[in-house]
Design a protein around this motif. Sequence first.
Motif, PDB file in Angstrom:
ATOM      1  N   UNK A  14      42.108  37.598  40.212  1.00  0.00           N
ATOM      2  CA  UNK A  14      41.474  37.986  41.431  1.00  0.00           C
ATOM      3  C   UNK A  14      41.675  39.637  41.516  1.00  0.00           C
ATOM      4  N   UNK A  15      40.753  39.999  42.312  1.00  0.00           N
ATOM      5  CA  UNK A  15      40.403  41.895  42.527  1.00  0.00           C
ATOM      6  C   UNK A  15      41.269  41.930  43.974  1.00  0.00           C
ATOM      7  N   UNK A  16      42.327  42.495  44.081  1.00  0.00           N
ATOM      8  CA  UNK A  16      42.947  42.863  45.455  1.00  0.00           C
ATOM      9  C   UNK A  16      42.929  44.221  45.903  1.00  0.00           C
ATOM     10  N   UNK A  41      54.984  50.957  45.799  1.00  0.00           N
ATOM     11  CA  UNK A  41      53.976  49.589  45.611  1.00  0.00           C
ATOM     12  C   UNK A  41      53.716  49.634  44.055  1.00  0.00           C
ATOM     13  N   UNK A  42      53.427  50.871  43.444  1.00  0.00           N
ATOM     14  CA  UNK A  42      52.923  50.802  41.979  1.00  0.00           C
ATOM     15  C   UNK A  42      54.003  50.257  41.235  1.00  0.00           C
ATOM     16  N   UNK A  43      55.157  50.883  41.775  1.00  0.00           N
ATOM     17  CA  UNK A  43      56.491  50.301  40.863  1.00  0.00           C
ATOM     18  C   UNK A  43      56.784  48.764  41.065  1.00  0.00           C
ATOM     19  N   UNK A  44      56.353  48.383  42.145  1.00  0.00           N
ATOM     20  CA  UNK A  44      56.653  46.926  42.355  1.00  0.00           C
ATOM     21  C   UNK A  44      55.454  46.284  41.479  1.00  0.00           C
ATOM     22  N   UNK A  45      54.270  46.640  41.427  1.00  0.00           N
ATOM     23  CA  UNK A  45      53.325  45.835  40.926  1.00  0.00           C
ATOM     24  C   UNK A  45      53.564  45.824  39.295  1.00  0.00           C
ATOM     25  N   UNK A  46      54.019  46.871  38.855  1.00  0.00           N
ATOM     26  CA  UNK A  46      54.477  46.983  37.464  1.00  0.00           C
ATOM     27  C   UNK A  46      55.697  46.011  37.166  1.00  0.00           C
ATOM     28  N   UNK A  47      56.394  46.022  38.061  1.00  0.00           N
ATOM     29  CA  UNK A  47      57.691  44.998  37.824  1.00  0.00           C
ATOM     30  C   UNK A  47      57.140  43.545  37.743  1.00  0.00           C
ATOM     31  N   UNK A  48      55.954  43.322  38.571  1.00  0.00           N
ATOM     32  CA  UNK A  48      55.716  41.982  38.763  1.00  0.00           C
ATOM     33  C   UNK A  48      54.542  41.754  37.537  1.00  0.00           C
ATOM     34  N   UNK A  49      54.555  42.652  36.624  1.00  0.00           N
ATOM     35  CA  UNK A  49      53.916  42.133  35.397  1.00  0.00           C
ATOM     36  C   UNK A  49      52.530  42.653  35.493  1.00  0.00           C
ATOM     37  N   UNK A  50      52.070  43.221  36.363  1.00  0.00           N
ATOM     38  CA  UNK A  50      50.717  43.940  36.588  1.00  0.00           C
ATOM     39  C   UNK A  50      50.534  45.280  35.437  1.00  0.00           C
ATOM     40  N   UNK A  51      49.565  45.011  34.443  1.00  0.00           N
ATOM     41  CA  UNK A  51      49.522  45.930  33.519  1.00  0.00           C
ATOM     42  C   UNK A  51      48.652  47.305  33.879  1.00  0.00           C
ATOM     43  N   UNK A  52      49.088  48.568  33.379  1.00  0.00           N
ATOM     44  CA  UNK A  52      48.330  49.676  33.860  1.00  0.00           C
ATOM     45  C   UNK A  52      47.049  49.626  33.960  1.00  0.00           C
ATOM     46  N   UNK A  53      46.308  49.092  32.878  1.00  0.00           N
ATOM     47  CA  UNK A  53      44.977  48.965  32.994  1.00  0.00           C
ATOM     48  C   UNK A  53      44.317  48.053  34.076  1.00  0.00           C
ATOM     49  N   UNK A  54      45.239  47.359  34.925  1.00  0.00           N
ATOM     50  CA  UNK A  54      44.936  46.652  36.024  1.00  0.00           C
ATOM     51  C   UNK A  54      45.228  47.040  37.436  1.00  0.00           C
ATOM     52  N   UNK A  55      45.607  48.446  37.295  1.00  0.00           N
ATOM     53  CA  UNK A  55      45.913  49.357  38.562  1.00  0.00           C
ATOM     54  C   UNK A  55      45.003  50.386  38.645  1.00  0.00           C
ATOM     55  N   UNK A  90      43.992  44.083  39.885  1.00  0.00           N
ATOM     56  CA  UNK A  90      43.505  43.067  39.078  1.00  0.00           C
ATOM     57  C   UNK A  90      44.713  42.038  38.825  1.00  0.00           C
ATOM     58  N   UNK A  91      44.678  40.969  39.412  1.00  0.00           N
ATOM     59  CA  UNK A  91      45.904  39.942  39.260  1.00  0.00           C
ATOM     60  C   UNK A  91      45.177  38.820  38.568  1.00  0.00           C
ATOM     61  N   UNK A  92      45.899  38.859  37.123  1.00  0.00           N
ATOM     62  CA  UNK A  92      45.401  37.838  36.116  1.00  0.00           C
ATOM     63  C   UNK A  92      46.232  36.493  36.301  1.00  0.00           C
ATOM     64  N   UNK A  93      47.297  36.500  36.936  1.00  0.00           N
ATOM     65  CA  UNK A  93      47.856  35.072  37.042  1.00  0.00           C
ATOM     66  C   UNK A  93      47.958  34.713  38.834  1.00  0.00           C
ATOM     67  N   UNK A  94      47.038  33.761  39.152  1.00  0.00           N
ATOM     68  CA  UNK A  94      46.934  33.765  40.460  1.00  0.00           C
ATOM     69  C   UNK A  94      47.849  33.131  41.190  1.00  0.00           C
ATOM     70  N   UNK A  95      48.929  32.534  40.485  1.00  0.00           N
ATOM     71  CA  UNK A  95      50.090  31.963  41.010  1.00  0.00           C
ATOM     72  C   UNK A  95      51.094  33.196  41.807  1.00  0.00           C
ATOM     73  N   UNK A  96      50.774  34.315  41.382  1.00  0.00           N
ATOM     74  CA  UNK A  96      51.437  35.535  41.676  1.00  0.00           C
ATOM     75  C   UNK A  96      50.931  36.271  42.770  1.00  0.00           C
ATOM     76  N   UNK A  97      49.481  35.856  43.312  1.00  0.00           N
ATOM     77  CA  UNK A  97      48.839  36.583  44.294  1.00  0.00           C
ATOM     78  C   UNK A  97      49.481  36.679  45.665  1.00  0.00           C
TER      79      UNK A  97
END
Length: 203
Positions: A14-16, A41-55, A90-97
């Motif tokens: 998903x692209x959010x 927000x950015x720190x939380x996204x990275x902590x949730x496993x979102x890679x830098x290339x997806x932000x 970009x959220x690659x694990x839809x369970x986390x969306x």
Amino acid sequence: VTGEGEAAIAPDMAVLQLAVMREAKTARAALDANNEAMAAVLAAMKEAGIADRDLQTAGLQINPKYHYPQSGNEQPRITGYQVSNALSIRVRNLDDLGGIIDQSVTLGVNQGGGISFTNDDPSAALTEARKRAVADAMARARTLAEAANVELGGIIEMSEQTTNQPPMPITAKGFRAEADAVPVASGENTYRIQINVTFEIAR
């Protein structure tokens, strides 16, 4: 003739689109407040496993806010500033969306919310759609040739067009969110192919 084929698969990404908007008396204060919220927000996204290339920052706006007096003799005056910073995720694990949306709002996101579902590698679906489109074109050509009492010859030319229909999130099994997170329905992505085929007429 033109043949059509399609194949539908569940999305795996998903692209959010989210944004932080802050207001203050000065542009500096509004920007500082926005920076603080977006950094969280950015720190939380990275902590949730979102890679830098997806932000990716999708836009930054600094706009003055005006007060327009009732009297036409007075000029509009600036009463403050508004700063918006948009983020594409970009959220690659839809369970986390659902949880990501919920957490981002808690941390300060107050604009956006656009979601598009896609597939990281739709090549298998496109291949299946192409096969179905070619088979459809061949069937149409045979029907036309039979109706015209002629025989088909070889193929002179082929070309294709690709379209992607947005997902239609209507089935309960598409929901992928924890009970306390934002409910999200992912649906399916339908990939459509049109094949234009030019045949010879043998006789």
